[in-house]
Design an enzyme around this catalytic site. Sequence first.
Site, mmCIF file in Angstrom:
data_model
loop_
_atom_site.group_PDB
_atom_site.id
_atom_site.type_symbol
_atom_site.label_atom_id
_atom_site.label_comp_id
_atom_site.label_asym_id
_atom_site.label_seq_id
_atom_site.Cartn_x
_atom_site.Cartn_y
_atom_site.Cartn_z
ATOM 1 N N ASP A 1 0.846 -1.206 0.000
ATOM 2 C CA ASP A 1 0.000 0.000 0.000
ATOM 3 C C ASP A 1 0.876 1.249 0.000
ATOM 4 O O ASP A 1 2.050 1.207 0.392
ATOM 5 C CB ASP A 1 -0.873 0.041 1.264
ATOM 6 C CG ASP A 1 -1.862 -1.109 1.304
ATOM 7 O OD1 ASP A 1 -2.152 -1.691 0.242
ATOM 8 O OD2 ASP A 1 -2.333 -1.421 2.419
HETATM 9 N N1 URA Z 1 -1.247 -5.833 4.016
HETATM 10 C C1 URA Z 1 -1.729 -4.580 4.024
HETATM 11 O O1 URA Z 1 -2.743 -4.310 4.648
HETATM 12 N N2 URA Z 1 -1.033 -3.646 3.346
HETATM 13 C C2 URA Z 1 0.117 -3.894 2.671
HETATM 14 O O2 URA Z 1 0.706 -2.979 2.085
HETATM 15 C C3 URA Z 1 0.594 -5.202 2.687
HETATM 16 C C4 URA Z 1 -0.116 -6.164 3.355
#
Ligand code: URA
Length: 230
Positions: free
Chosen positions: A101
């Site tokens: 993310d």
């Molecule tokens: N899980 C999440 O919630 N975000 C990420 O970036 C990776 C795994």
Amino acid sequence: MRLDKFLCTCTGLTRIQAKRTIGKGGVTVNGALQKSPAAKVTDQCEVVYDGRSLKLQGPIYIMLNKPLDTVSASLDDDYRSVLGIIDIETRIPLLIAGRLDMDTTGLLLITDDGKWSHSITSPKKECGKRYRVTLAEPLVDDAVELFAKGIMLRGEREATLPATLEILSPLEALLTIHEGKYHQVKRMFAALNNRVVELHREQVGNIVLDETLELGEWRYLTEEEVGAVR
Ligand code: URA
């Protein structure tokens, strides 16, 4: 290898474009003009095209310590792409092997080797990913057991695969998961009425983020690291 194939491999030109370029006298081999697309070259030859000395390039494998506010996509109107940080010329577009993310930091693997990328991202391979998680609320007492059993995420039909939670303090833990559902880590903690405030990936399969890399820095993987995934 034939000269036209060599040119295609190094530049991304199509075979027809390569043949045309060679035929028009656009390529020299060891300092001499070579107009035959079928001429044989080896990686010892100096092939020059468009003022550039071409080298046969093997597949590329990179680890990036992803900084905040970057997107794991090739193009985005509003935010910087992680691929913009890897400022190198490649034969074919780079792939991001397992996205993070925008507000997640840490280990991101980037390659032009589709098979290798698949062995990390394919759900069938269940490649482990370890995250350092900082939480808004203290962890519940039975958190380790709940993660080990699998957690029912909102909007999903099946619980997550068993995950390993190692508690470092009431607000900090290491979590290893073996799948990659959308926002999975955040949703797992949300299912326990908690909230992730910081998320940092430290490991993918057997590849551990190099501690000497600052956020935003990258390096090529060693042969050992590349092999550790297969
Ligand atoms: N899980 C999440 O919630 N975000 C990420 O970036 C990776 C795994």
